[in-house]
Design an enzyme around this catalytic site. Sequence first.
Site, PDB file in Angstrom:
ATOM      1  N   SER A  86       0.809  -1.235  -0.070  1.00 37.92           N
ATOM      2  CA  SER A  86      -0.034   0.002   0.023  1.00 37.92           C
ATOM      3  C   SER A  86       0.965   1.123  -0.044  1.00 37.92           C
ATOM      4  CB  SER A  86      -0.849   0.078   1.252  1.00 37.92           C
ATOM      5  OG  SER A  86      -1.639  -1.008   1.288  1.00 37.92           O
ATOM      6  N   VAL A  93       0.783   6.749  -0.012  1.00 36.06           N
ATOM      7  CA  VAL A  93       0.143   5.629   0.820  1.00 36.06           C
ATOM      8  C   VAL A  93      -1.433   5.601  -0.100  1.00 36.06           C
ATOM      9  CG1 VAL A  93      -0.943   5.000   2.889  1.00 36.06           C
ATOM     10  CG2 VAL A  93       1.205   6.191   3.102  1.00 36.06           C
ATOM     11  N   CYS A  94      -1.663   4.391  -0.092  1.00 31.50           N
ATOM     12  CA  CYS A  94      -3.017   3.999  -0.669  1.00 31.50           C
ATOM     13  C   CYS A  94      -3.931   3.911   0.628  1.00 31.50           C
ATOM     14  CB  CYS A  94      -3.181   2.633  -1.188  1.00 31.50           C
ATOM     15  SG  CYS A  94      -4.637   2.336  -1.913  1.00 31.50           S
ATOM     16  N   GLN A  95      -4.578   5.061   0.768  1.00 33.88           N
ATOM     17  CA  GLN A  95      -5.344   5.226   2.081  1.00 33.88           C
ATOM     18  C   GLN A  95      -6.912   5.719   1.680  1.00 33.88           C
ATOM     19  OE1 GLN A  95      -3.598   7.951   4.996  1.00 33.88           O
ATOM     20  NE2 GLN A  95      -4.163   6.597   6.681  1.00 33.88           N
TER      21      GLN A  95
END
Length: 164
Positions: A86, A93-95
């Site tokens: 992620s 960041v993949c959030q």
Amino acid sequence: MEGSLGTHLGPQLPHPFPQELEEARSWKGARDVQPLDGNVRRWGGLLLPNNPPYNTGAFRFELTFSPHHPMEPPCLTLRTPIYHPSVDLEGRVCQPLTAPGRWQPTTRAIQVLQDLLLQLDSPDPRRLLRPDVARELQERPEAFRRRAEQHARLHAEPRPEPHA
């Protein structure tokens, strides 16, 4: 000199969310959370994962708030390289919590940091920025764990001593 510092930080950059900074400073999942270079819209600190393969080190993060915060989400970047599905090679960041269309102005900075710590503690191959790492996590979890541990040993900062 003292006056110039006050002028620099005073009227130009009023602190938009001092209580949020205090929340982040008192949270056990991070350490040394503070404004970077005197800019109250850029915070830095160390994130302290709880679970393997990242719990042997500390990971430097940067949280940058838009001038339109809280109407726009902050941008969270990991400054310490990490082998994680992620987090891309630049530390983005993949959030989902901060994704356009999903961000809620009532979300607090501490929730953004807690969500990142949860991602580090439990990598989810569906939250991916690095498909190759996500595939390894799904298909060869032991190889992923070994590689992530080795990467953390090479790049993570030493964990600070626990608060007394």
